[in-house]
Design a protein around this motif. Structure first.
Motif, short mmCIF file in Angstrom:
data_model
loop_
_atom_site.label_atom_id
_atom_site.label_comp_id
_atom_site.label_asym_id
_atom_site.label_seq_id
_atom_site.Cartn_x
_atom_site.Cartn_y
_atom_site.Cartn_z
N MET A 1 0.84 -1.20 0.00
CA MET A 1 0.00 0.00 0.00
C MET A 1 0.88 1.25 0.00
N SER B 1 -4.12 -1.48 -3.25
CA SER B 1 -4.91 -1.30 -2.03
C SER B 1 -6.11 -2.24 -2.10
N PRO B 2 -5.90 -3.50 -1.66
CA PRO B 2 -6.91 -4.54 -1.90
C PRO B 2 -8.30 -4.22 -1.37
N LEU B 3 -8.38 -3.62 -0.17
CA LEU B 3 -9.70 -3.33 0.37
C LEU B 3 -10.40 -2.28 -0.50
N ILE B 4 -9.64 -1.29 -0.95
CA ILE B 4 -10.23 -0.24 -1.78
C ILE B 4 -10.63 -0.82 -3.15
N ALA C 1 -11.79 -3.72 -3.50
CA ALA C 1 -13.07 -4.39 -3.21
C ALA C 1 -14.20 -3.36 -3.14
#
Lengths: 379, 379
Positions: B1, B209-212, B214
């Motif tokens: 990130m 940014s994996p959560l973003i 998603a």
């Protein structure tokens, strides 16, 4: 979708080395800093020295208040307010996790007024002004760095209560994932439980907001994906940063958009357990949540059905709760109170205390019988 | 990130009837309002009357500036600034879509200074102060109601440029889904294309940014789910509210968390097309994006692979772009310039203009050959 309002003015500075901007930020807000921290772990991991160096380099005057406990108490807040008034500080810097930041919010609210800040928790008064607060986060868990809530314990009244007000938002929060490297495996797991609990609070709240449900699902899956790898590699920058971002986003207001309320029933029971047995906040949630899920009405409850469809995925609600319990055990947390070696006569006391502190107005109202059931399931 | 900062102080009031809080809000910020709107559609749908009634009920003095165009131009901004200075207004109220709100941001920036606000767009100067701005949104598309960006067209220089600065955030934005009921089917589809484009800009930006990711996936799927039902039922409150929330969240900064930049290459080409042919912003994006996707390097490009895996899901990148084109056609938008009946000699002019306005520093750099390719694919 329900009517809602959203307001979150906290500036986030996220990433490696962001502390280099601290001096400049503090100078925007005041001349004399009250530097609030906990029980000294920041001296062992070097964060204290970095903060002091940044303050000195920028020639910023400061006084220290340390010793905030993991379950923060109002007496410490009072003491810090007295110090802050005496020293005429005009800005607060909190360095720590949720307990330190929550305490700092109330310290910032208490210094510029004569009001007893506990009155805010008991809703007999509301804040009219606060000192500006900047935070440096050292533990990803409560989301306090980007919200307007504080939870404080009062040992005289045996209460642990949450309180929220727009004046409580920190002005700026510094989130360096490396500052969470020294958080122990157990405390990291407790943080994970806290993040999941925040997601579940809004999941089980009132109101339908499909996009926000998808965001909550995303946060839970992110946490599930990173938990075990992170617990096996505590200094992994990427995993620490992902946990930190998930933590901040799980309680900064985004997950409540389009909903009217969260359901804090389980969380409040966790607070009561912490007051009684000094169990860490995250672990108290790990103990309460499965019992709470088993107790709220299951038959055709849409949110529980969706819980098993999207969050802890399993063919039935029962198996889904069981999958949640397995996850909590896998990350090393207790899912019951067995470690406390409770004597049988303590059970009625626990039930009595939980009933006294039980809060109403939730989506899933919990009556005295439910409390008894939840307690039996936690033992 | 990647390191990032996030700051968004705009307060959102979302839902049916929120205009009843407008008077109280305006009084917090000033005494004399410049009420800015577009070309009069708010008089036909009754929103104008509701706003005036709310202003009168609260005894708030105001002057009007109307006539902002769908592709807003700097000349209108200048004219409103002159009026605002003359009338000594101290707060701006924008009622409209992105064009009105973007213009109002620049009007608010121009009234308290002597600087030419176009200098902000050409980066020869930066704002030092602005008047407070409140907005009432009537079109879900640009996200301008909760961000610090403005895009304005300059017909002298044939430029349409975006500009962002923290002073440009509206103080409060009133988002009533019913206020978007009268948006036509075509303009609703244009809004959908704009929302998807904003998602793609961050999807194809730099940083992981994996959560973003998603969250972005969630927004795109939300939009795909509601689009056809909404276009067939334009006064459906639930669908309008879901589109409005998706729109605001697609460009309020959340989707950039953990990323260093978005890629505005396609968006900028869309702006150039709007300047040349007065194509509505959303439709210009519908025309540009597929051509842009077909032109950026496809081989092993991770983001394109993930685009086909998670966004417009198909076994190959080519089929995925084709599925995106089908979606755009299904909602009634053009995916090329055929409706313009261009003469063959215009093609070199288009290419020339796009090359002049092309911006560098993007993740996917577009050279002159790429521009030529994109243009051929758009014809």
């Amino acid at each position: 979708m329900e009517n809602f309002s959203f307001y979150n003015p906290t500036k986030i500075l996220f990433g490696k080395g962001v502390i280099s901007e601290l001096g400049l930020s503090l100078k925007k807000y005041g001349k004399k800093v009250l530097f609030v921290y906990g029980q000294g772990s920041i001296k062992q991991n070097g964060i204290y020295q970095q903060v002091v160096s940044e303050l000195n380099q920028n020639k910023i005057e400061f006084v220290e208040f340390s010793g905030i406990r993991p379950n923060p108490i109002i007496e410490d807040v009072y003491e810090a307010i007295t110090l802050g008034k005496l020293e005429k500080v005009d800005v607060i810097l909190a360095v720590g996790g949720g307990s330190v930041i929550d305490s700092a919010k109330m310290i910032a609210s208490g210094i510029p007024v004569t009001e007893d800040v506990w009155n805010y928790f008991t809703e007999t008064s509301t804040p009219s002004k606060t000192l500006p607060l900047l935070t440096i986060l050292t533990l990803a868990a409560t989301g306090s760095e980007m919200n307007s809530f504080a939870v404080i314990q009062n040992n005289n009244t045996l209460q642990k209560i949450g309180f929220g007000h727009p004046l409580l938002f920190p002005k700026e929060s510094f989130l360096d994932p490396e500052y969470t490297f020294s958080v122990s495996k157990h405390q990291t797991a407790c943080g994970i439980a806290d993040i999941i609990a925040h997601c579940l609070e809004y999941w089980f709240g009132n109101g339908s907001s499909p996009l926000i449900d998808a965001f909550i699902i995303s946060i839970i899956h992110e946490i599930k994906e990173i938990s075990i790898p992170l617990l096996n590699d505590l200094k992994n920058y990427d995993l620490r940063s992902r946990m930190l971002l998930a933590s901040t986003l799980s309680l900064n207001g985004v997950t409540s958009m389009g909903k009217t309320s969260a359901d804090w029933g389980a969380h409040n029971i966790g607070h009561s357990l912490s007051v009684m047995y000094d169990i860490s906040h995250g672990e108290s949630l790990s103990i309460v949540y499965p019992a709470w899920l088993k107790t709220i009405p299951k038959q055709n409850d849409e949110r529980l059905i969706l819980f098993s469809k999207y969050l802890f995925i399993a063919p039935t609600i029962e198996e889904s709760i069981s999958s949640f319990e397995t996850f909590l055990k896998d990350i090393g947390l207790s899912i019951n109170l067995s470690q406390l070696d409770l004597l049988s006569e303590e059970k009625p006391n626990i039930i009595h205390r939980l009933i006294i502190n039980n809060t109403n107005g939730l989506k899933y109202e919990i009556n005295n019988e439910d409390i008894t059931n939840i307690t039996c399931k936690m033992l």
